[in-house]
Design an enzyme around this catalytic site. Structure first.
Site, short mmCIF file in Angstrom:
data_model
loop_
_atom_site.label_atom_id
_atom_site.label_comp_id
_atom_site.label_asym_id
_atom_site.label_seq_id
_atom_site.Cartn_x
_atom_site.Cartn_y
_atom_site.Cartn_z
CD GLU A 12 1.90 -6.27 0.61
OE1 GLU A 12 1.31 -6.55 -0.45
OE2 GLU A 12 1.82 -5.89 1.69
CE LYS B 244 -2.86 -0.02 5.51
NZ LYS B 244 -2.57 -1.30 5.37
N1 PSU Z 1 -0.63 -2.60 3.97
C1 PSU Z 1 -0.19 -1.39 3.31
N2 PSU Z 1 -0.44 -1.09 1.86
C2 PSU Z 1 -0.96 -2.11 1.29
C3 PSU Z 1 -1.72 -3.41 1.93
C4 PSU Z 1 -1.43 -3.34 3.33
O1 PSU Z 1 0.84 -0.66 3.80
O2 PSU Z 1 -1.11 -1.99 0.07
C5 PSU Z 1 -2.42 -4.48 1.23
C6 PSU Z 1 -1.51 -5.64 1.54
O3 PSU Z 1 -1.32 -6.38 0.43
C7 PSU Z 1 -2.58 -6.34 2.46
C8 PSU Z 1 -4.03 -6.07 1.76
O4 PSU Z 1 -2.45 -7.90 2.50
O5 PSU Z 1 -3.53 -4.73 1.64
C9 PSU Z 1 -5.13 -6.20 2.63
O6 PSU Z 1 -6.34 -6.05 1.72
P1 PSU Z 1 -7.66 -6.44 2.35
O7 PSU Z 1 -7.99 -5.74 3.61
O8 PSU Z 1 -8.58 -6.33 1.09
O9 PSU Z 1 -7.43 -8.00 2.77
#
Ligand code: PSU
Ligand code: MN
Length: 310
Positions: free
Chosen positions: A26, A164
């Site tokens: 990603e 996380k």
């Molecule tokens: N985990 C990480 N770093 C990130 C993300 C997740 O260690 O940058 C990003 C990923 O792209 C994940 C997104 O899909 O955050 C989720 O965001 P939201 O909670 O807005 O869906």
């Protein structure tokens, strides 16, 4: 190439045609997850790790409105350098396509694009999930990452370090169970918490073997079930951070977030960057190392899957 809206790099197309292992990566973690220059170094090291595992990396993003599968090094660098690039989940894709715009893809949109391109393995750091205030407080936010519903409907193996602890991990774990995602632990019985190995939450099955992950995937796909297999790979032990430390910093970051009225797609990048600052780079180093380790493991899974290709 499925259609002109999707652009698959020749190396990736060639590997897919020959049934060689390919790993989707990603790009939101490059643009919004990690600070410069760690973001660029991590993206390139992840690609390198996939190659070392004898698979072909395909970093995914939206470039000029095209769903691009397999970025060049200069395209990755441009992404890492661009502070204003949009964070793109599934709902945003049509808008970017129509406007011929650029965007960095989250787990959700990367999974979707990878699956359409015929890629069956992906790696990331941690998945998005159910946020802590989703169902509680005076005004529940209902903030649940789109990563979850896409995982529930996309038959891809996703290697990650769990979710996380900025999230409600227990609710996230339950959500995956309710929606039939198979959650494996690679050499662990616990669903990893990204910064920490121990969360007290169980995986559906522990596996110590790449060959078994491949067998489980084949069995799942033979049932034609929609939905993913999540492989939880614990963060590198020497860099993992104490849960209490994360918790303390997180409380401060959350209070600040409410004060600044941060919401929606900005929540995850905001909390990540606050934790990175508060831990003086320790969280950044850990974040980078686990992403690279997950890319290496995903590469091994993809290579093993290719060997067993019928
Ligand atoms: N985990 C990480 N770093 C990130 C993300 C997740 O260690 O940058 C990003 C990923 O792209 C994940 C997104 O899909 O955050 C989720 O965001 P939201 O909670 O807005 O869906
Ligand atoms: Mn959200």
């Amino acid at each position: 190439m499925r259609n002109s809206l999707t652009q698959i790099a020749p190396e990736v197309a060639n590997a897919l045609e020959k049934c060689q292992g390919v790993v989707a990566l990603e790009s939101t973690l490059i643009s919004h997850g990690l600070p410069w220059p760690t973001n660029l170094e991590t993206a390139l090291a992840s690609e390198e790790a996939v190659r070392k595992s004898k698979a072909v990396p395909a970093t995914i993003a939206v470039l000029k409105g095209r769903l691009t599968v397999g970025l060049s090094h200069s395209e990755i660098e441009a992404l890492a350098n661009n502070k204003d690039i949009a964070k793109v989940s599934v709902r945003d894709l049509p808008v970017l396509m129509a406007r011929r715009a650029d965007g960095a893809t989250t787990v959700a949109s990367t999974l979707m694009i990878a699956h359409r391109a015929g890629i069956r393995v992906m790696a990331t750091g941690g998945i998005g999930g159910v946020h802590r205030d989703a169902f509680s407080g005076d005004s529940p936010t209902l903030d649940i990452s789109a990563d979850l519903p896409v995982l529930a409907r996309t038959p891809v193996i996703l290697v990650c370090s769990g979710a996380k602890s900025i999230l409600d991990l227990r609710a996230t774990r339950e959500w995956l169970e309710t929606h039939g995602v198979t959650v494996l632990g690679f050499r662990t019985d616990e669903f990893p918490g990204f910064y920490t190995t121990h969360t007290g939450l169980r995986v559906d099955a522990r596996t110590n073997s790449i060959a078994e992950i491949v067998e489980i995937a084949r069995a799942r796909w033979s049932l034609e079930l929609e939905g993913a297999i999540l492989v939880g790979n614990p963060p590198p032990a020497d860099l993992a951070l104490p849960a209490e430390l994360i918790e303390t910093h997180l409380r401060e970051a959350t209070a600040q977030m409410e004060h600044e009225r941060v919401s929606g797609k900005d929540v995850t990048p905001f909390l990540l960057s606050r934790l990175q600052q508060a831990t003086e780079g320790k969280a950044t180093r850990l974040n980078s190392a686990l992403i690279i380790a997950n890319a290496a493991l995903a590469g091994e899974v993809a290579a093993a899957l290719a060997q067993h290709a019928e």
